[in-house]
Design a protein around this motif. Structure first.
Motif, mmCIF file in Angstrom:
data_model
loop_
_atom_site.group_PDB
_atom_site.id
_atom_site.type_symbol
_atom_site.label_atom_id
_atom_site.label_comp_id
_atom_site.label_asym_id
_atom_site.label_seq_id
_atom_site.Cartn_x
_atom_site.Cartn_y
_atom_site.Cartn_z
ATOM 1 N N ALA A 274 47.303 16.484 44.086
ATOM 2 C CA ALA A 274 46.338 17.087 43.155
ATOM 3 C C ALA A 274 44.927 17.026 43.741
ATOM 4 O O ALA A 274 44.136 17.970 43.595
ATOM 5 N N GLN A 277 44.511 19.837 46.044
ATOM 6 C CA GLN A 277 44.352 21.108 45.350
ATOM 7 C C GLN A 277 42.949 21.279 44.782
ATOM 8 O O GLN A 277 42.458 22.402 44.639
ATOM 9 N N LEU A 278 42.297 20.168 44.464
ATOM 10 C CA LEU A 278 40.987 20.213 43.802
ATOM 11 C C LEU A 278 39.845 19.901 44.764
ATOM 12 O O LEU A 278 38.732 19.599 44.332
ATOM 13 N N GLN A 281 36.466 21.451 44.132
ATOM 14 C CA GLN A 281 35.903 21.298 42.798
ATOM 15 C C GLN A 281 34.948 20.091 42.742
ATOM 16 O O GLN A 281 35.044 19.178 43.568
ATOM 17 N N ALA A 373 50.708 19.666 40.054
ATOM 18 C CA ALA A 373 50.184 20.810 39.300
ATOM 19 C C ALA A 373 49.707 20.380 37.916
ATOM 20 O O ALA A 373 48.648 20.816 37.446
ATOM 21 N N ALA A 374 50.484 19.521 37.244
ATOM 22 C CA ALA A 374 50.106 19.067 35.906
ATOM 23 C C ALA A 374 48.819 18.244 35.954
ATOM 24 O O ALA A 374 47.940 18.379 35.090
ATOM 25 N N ALA A 376 46.462 18.386 38.330
ATOM 26 C CA ALA A 376 45.358 19.274 38.697
ATOM 27 C C ALA A 376 44.896 20.105 37.499
ATOM 28 O O ALA A 376 43.688 20.290 37.285
ATOM 29 N N THR A 377 45.854 20.595 36.711
ATOM 30 C CA THR A 377 45.488 21.385 35.527
ATOM 31 C C THR A 377 44.718 20.542 34.516
ATOM 32 O O THR A 377 43.692 20.981 33.968
ATOM 33 N N ALA A 378 45.196 19.327 34.259
ATOM 34 C CA ALA A 378 44.517 18.454 33.295
ATOM 35 C C ALA A 378 43.098 18.125 33.758
ATOM 36 O O ALA A 378 42.157 18.131 32.951
ATOM 37 N N GLN A 380 41.254 19.911 35.917
ATOM 38 C CA GLN A 380 40.439 21.134 35.895
ATOM 39 C C GLN A 380 39.917 21.389 34.483
ATOM 40 O O GLN A 380 38.761 21.811 34.303
ATOM 41 N N ASN A 381 40.750 21.142 33.478
ATOM 42 C CA ASN A 381 40.292 21.289 32.096
ATOM 43 C C ASN A 381 39.154 20.331 31.790
ATOM 44 O O ASN A 381 38.222 20.676 31.046
ATOM 45 N N ASP A 384 36.007 21.752 33.367
ATOM 46 C CA ASP A 384 35.518 22.929 32.647
ATOM 47 C C ASP A 384 35.014 22.606 31.244
ATOM 48 O O ASP A 384 34.210 23.377 30.693
#
Length: 417
Positions: A274, A277-278, A281, A373-374, A376-378, A380-381, A384
């Motif tokens: 993760a 992937q980030l 960011q 993926a899970a 990274a999504t958490a 990223q939220n 944001d």
């Protein structure tokens, strides 16, 4: 009255403390005990420094029985023996663990025999409590005395090892790059554990996940009692207010805290993937705890900060200054760090394979499942939506539900049935 048999300072002696505060502790039997006035506190050698937490102020006047000098001698002897035998690291670690558990049980039984007359004067036969993997012989002795036996199951048992092994196989290349080996226990270890479960009248687990894992390998559900860990937050945490920026940036990135052993069971492959992937960011991963990874590429990721092991008193500063606590465990009996994080109103991203502290989208996020993926999504939220983190912080769990009083009441209600 209860007898607590405890190898190490597990849960910082929460169970004997809870019982002693309500005059229900007949004896705490442990391997080492180093009160504040002990000369051992004067030495800085690493093996002695690790013993400084082997005490508790609430147990100053408690009936504590320990063999500190013998415990030190045992550890020195085992170190010499493993070095001389030049055994493979994983095998040596398991041999040492098993020998330590057996040694502790032998010492405990000798202490119980020496206390036989005093224990016979109790108004009723005592309840004997011992932690898993160092309990079989102790429970067997207690059953012969006609005592009630309680096994404190520290983890989800064999199902945890199976789950971690499956993860290791699935992520074989990643863990090979990290220089990590599959750490499976010998079969004799699990044979003894199954015997412990059979000897226990009650088995205390700390989470629903642990209860389910034990039932899957045939432990009777009627024996299992879910008793969450107890935790007393530091006084400084009272009234602590957490703030977040209106927007995360390169100058003020999202600070993600990972605290604990950097091992397979903690979901580290998904964490590192993760982080990759980030990498573009505004995010920093703070890794606090022991680690020995060999993959130079992963270790050098620009959004990773490695702090190594830190003293217990320094951990609170990380909880205070981080923005979110990442606990992507594949399996934990509970995960006390969740309560420590919540004491400082720190939101948590976790899995469902641990103690029930997080309510999804209330005081954190529950990963379904634990994947890069899970995660990274958490995260990223979180980047944001800083306001979401602020809301999670304001809705931190009520820690009074994990108090020593609740722990003592649950234990007493269990044996009263």
């Amino acid at each position: 009255m209860w007898i607590c048999c405890q190898l190490g300072a597990r849960e910082h002696y929460a169970i004997p403390v809870a019982l002693h505060q309500h005059h229900q502790l007949a004896a705490l039997i442990t391997d080492a005990w180093v009160p504040p006035h002990s000369p051992l506190n004067w030495f800085s050698a690493p093996v002695l420094a690790r013993l400084r937490d082997r005490t508790h102020p609430a147990l100053t006047d408690a009936p504590v029985y320990a063999w500190t000098a013998a415990a030190l001698g045992f550890e020195v002897q085992q170190t010499i023996q493993n070095t001389a035998q030049n055994t493979a690291q994983n095998t040596a670690n398991w041999q040492r663990t098993i020998r330590r558990n057996q040694w502790f049980q032998h010492q405990t039984i000798q202490t119980l025999i020496s206390l036989r007359a005093a224990l016979a004067r109790l108004p009723a036969p005592p309840v004997l409590f011992a932690y898993s993997y160092a309990a079989r012989d102790i429970l067997r002795y207690a059953k012969c005395q006609g005592w009630t036996t309680v096994l404190g199951q520290i983890d989800p048992g064999w199902m945890e090892e199976s789950k971690v092994h499956q993860e290791f196989i699935a992520q074989a290349k990643t863990y090979a790059d990290l220089g990590m080996a599959d750490q499976r226990a010998p079969s004799a270890y699990w044979y003894d554990w199954h015997e412990e479960c059979g000897l226990a009248d009650y088995i205390v687990v700390n989470s629903t996940w642990s209860a389910q894992a034990l039932q899957q390998v045939g432990v009777a559900a009627a024996k299992i009692q879910v008793v969450p860990l107890a935790y007393t937050p530091p006084p400084q945490a009272t009234g602590f207010q957490r703030t977040y920026p209106a927007q995360f940036s390169g100058d003020r990135p999202l600070r993600v805290l990972f605290l604990g052993q950097f091992v397979v069971r903690k979901g580290i492959a998904a964490l590192l993937q993760a982080a990759e992937q980030l990498v573009d960011q505004p995010i920093e991963f703070w890794i606090v705890g022991s680690q020995q990874i060999q993959d130079a590429k992963l270790a050098a990721l620009p959004n990773l900060r490695w702090f190594g092991s830190v003293p217990r008193h320094a951990v609170d500063l990380f909880y205070q200054t981080a923005d979110v606590f990442l606990f992507p465990t594949l399996s934990d009996g509970f995960g006390l760090t969740q309560l420590e994080a919540q004491a400082w109103r720190l939101p948590i991203i976790t899995s469902r394979y641990c103690g029930e502290v997080v309510k999804d989208q209330v005081n954190g996020v529950i990963l379904q499942p634990v994947t890069a993926a899970a995660i990274a999504t958490a995260l990223q939220n979180c980047i944001d939506q800083p306001a979401m983190l602020s809301r999670f912080s304001e809705q931190s769990v009520d820690l009074s539900t994990f108090s020593l009083l609740r722990l003592q009441n649950r234990l007493e209600a269990m044996v009263a049935r």
